[in-house]
Design a protein around this motif. Structure first.
Motif, short mmCIF file in Angstrom:
data_model
loop_
_atom_site.label_atom_id
_atom_site.label_comp_id
_atom_site.label_asym_id
_atom_site.label_seq_id
_atom_site.Cartn_x
_atom_site.Cartn_y
_atom_site.Cartn_z
N TRP A 166 -17.50 48.44 46.59
CA TRP A 166 -16.27 48.10 45.87
C TRP A 166 -15.49 49.38 45.65
CZ3 TRP A 166 -16.33 45.81 40.22
CH2 TRP A 166 -15.02 45.70 39.75
N VAL A 201 -6.16 42.00 45.97
CA VAL A 201 -7.59 42.09 46.24
C VAL A 201 -7.82 41.72 47.70
CG1 VAL A 201 -9.87 41.14 45.68
CG2 VAL A 201 -8.17 41.49 43.86
N LEU A 209 -15.16 45.33 49.24
CA LEU A 209 -14.25 44.73 48.28
C LEU A 209 -13.25 45.80 47.87
CD1 LEU A 209 -13.39 42.56 46.15
CD2 LEU A 209 -15.20 43.49 44.66
N THR A 215 -9.92 46.49 45.49
CA THR A 215 -9.18 45.94 44.36
C THR A 215 -8.29 47.01 43.76
OG1 THR A 215 -10.73 46.61 42.61
CG2 THR A 215 -11.20 44.52 43.75
N ILE A 228 -12.02 36.89 42.29
CA ILE A 228 -12.97 37.74 43.04
C ILE A 228 -14.34 37.07 43.09
CG2 ILE A 228 -14.24 39.92 42.98
CD1 ILE A 228 -11.64 41.18 41.78
#
Length: 159
Positions: A91, A117, A126, A128, A144
């Motif tokens: 992430w 996102v 991921l 963001t 998410i």
């Protein structure tokens, strides 16, 4: 003592990459805990790890217990500009932070209901906005979670 690049599980389910370390990172690396990180740092860090818990927790409504008891057993914070090798999700929060990863190639696609996102399921990536309540609202976190659930992130990951 050198500043650690990693806080948390050596085999995390999810690694959150950030461009800066919390205060007292050397001590936290020895025995990471959400309570210790919050106590040693600002409200800013409480927000970051709360959002990490809200995204990573296998049971959405139990994020507080997860944050306080399991967060660093199942997740990690990383401060380097290289993705950690391993079978986990990455992430990266924030556009400026993403720019640090100069060699990262991905095919992350924006989510229809949260275009800020993006997810690349093949690379387990991921992307963001920076993990802050103003940029990652509870609605965005729910979107998410729904997207991650749809690609199996929470399967086999119950407490």
């Amino acid at each position: 003592m050198a500043q650690p690049d990693h806080l948390g599980s050596s085999q995390p389910r999810l690694v959150l990459y950030l461009p800066h370390r919390p205060d007292h990172a050397e001590q936290l690396a020895l025995c990471p805990s959400a309570q210790a990180l919050i106590a040693a740092n600002s409200n800013h860090w409480r927000k970051i790890i709360t959002l990490l818990a809200k995204v990573a927790c296998p049971v959405a409504d139990d994020w507080r217990g997860f944050r306080d008891n399991e967060l660093f057993l199942r997740t990690a914070l990383n401060f380097s500009d290289q993705l950690r090798p391993g079978d986990h999700w990455h992430w990266i929060g924030g556009k400026d932070n993403l720019q640090r990863f100069t060699t990262l190639e991905h095919r992350a696609q924006p989510l229809a209901t949260a275009p800020a996102v993006a997810i690349d399921p093949d690379q387990r990536l991921l992307l963001t906005p920076y993990p802050d309540y103003r940029q990652l609202s509870n609605h965005t976190v729910a979107v998410i979670r729904e997207a991650l659930a749809g690609i199996g992130f929470y399967e086999g990951n119950t407490p």
